[in-house]
Design an enzyme around this catalytic site. Structure first.
Site, mmCIF file in Angstrom:
data_model
loop_
_atom_site.group_PDB
_atom_site.id
_atom_site.type_symbol
_atom_site.label_atom_id
_atom_site.label_comp_id
_atom_site.label_asym_id
_atom_site.label_seq_id
_atom_site.Cartn_x
_atom_site.Cartn_y
_atom_site.Cartn_z
ATOM 1 N N CYS A 108 0.844 -1.196 0.000
ATOM 2 C CA CYS A 108 0.000 0.000 0.000
ATOM 3 C C CYS A 108 0.875 1.239 0.000
ATOM 4 C CB CYS A 108 -0.974 -0.029 1.164
ATOM 5 S SG CYS A 108 -0.252 -0.590 2.720
ATOM 6 N N CYS A 110 2.818 2.353 3.184
ATOM 7 C CA CYS A 110 3.418 2.548 4.500
ATOM 8 C C CYS A 110 4.666 3.411 4.365
ATOM 9 C CB CYS A 110 3.760 1.202 5.132
ATOM 10 S SG CYS A 110 2.288 0.200 5.417
HETATM 11 FE FE FE Z 1 1.668 0.139 3.127
#
Ligand code: FE
Length: 205
Positions: A108, A110
């Site tokens: 994603c 992070c």
């Molecule tokens: Fe992530």
């Protein structure tokens, strides 16, 4: 609405969901729009890559700090007053003349918020997330970073558990610079690993 002015591209599903969620929470009285604005304000003005740049500059001028940073990133970063959400377990990876580190979140987006603020949109894009792993050298080339064949590229996958920050190499020509001067050449991308600090001719000497 002025929305189109700021977002010429169609809003992504995530953006639409975030706005719908914000509207719902505000409508139910669970969170005030002022509170949301305050968070946005914080990340726009107070929390951003300027924090990480201070960490890097300190590590460049203080060998003991550098050692603490590489051994216990959270502790060393907290010494400069930074820490908090989305930075619970940070790891700093140091570039060397033969190792270049770059960071991605393949799942994603992070990212170490306390030292870099919010991630740029390209960091969240599926092409970067896939290609940073499959062809990092080509991706770096597109960012204008040309590394010699003798330089190994290490790609670090950030996650909810670990957020990586790159400690770039201090460029030559910066001898005697103050921490503030050094921090000024450490961009966000230098700490993601998609750029390296550069000394402009006009800034040298
Ligand atoms: Fe992530």
């Amino acid at each position: 609405m002025t929305k189109d002015h700021h977002h010429p591209h169609p809003e992504s599903a995530v953006e639409l969901r975030a706005r719908a969620l914000e509207a719902l929470l505000a409508e139910r009285g669970l969170v005030s729009t002022d509170a949301i604005d305050a968070v946005v304000e914080l990340y726009e003005h107070d929390v951003g890559p300027q924090n990480g740049a201070k960490v890097v500059a300190r590590a460049w001028v203080d060998e003991e700090y550098r050692a603490r940073l590489l051994g216990d990133a959270n502790g060393a970063i907290a010494e400069l007053g930074f820490g908090g959400a989305e930075g619970d377990n940070m790891v700093v990876v140091a570039n060397t003349p033969t190792i270049h580190n770059m960071v991605v979140c393949t799942l994603c987006s992070c990212y170490p918020w306390p030292v870099l603020g919010l991630p740029p949109s390209w960091y969240k894009s599926p092409p970067y997330r896939a290609r940073a792993v499959s062809e990092p050298r080509a991706v770096l080339g597109e960012f204008g970073v040309e590394l010699g064949d003798d330089v190994e590229i290490r790609v670090w996958d950030s996650s909810a558990e670990v957020r990586y920050l790159v400690l770039p190499l201090r460029p030559s020509g910066t001898e005697g610079w103050s921490e503030a001067e050094l921090a000024a050449i450490v961009s966000r991308d230098c700490m993601i690993g998609t750029a390296v600090p550069r000394v402009l001719d006009s800034a040298a000497g």
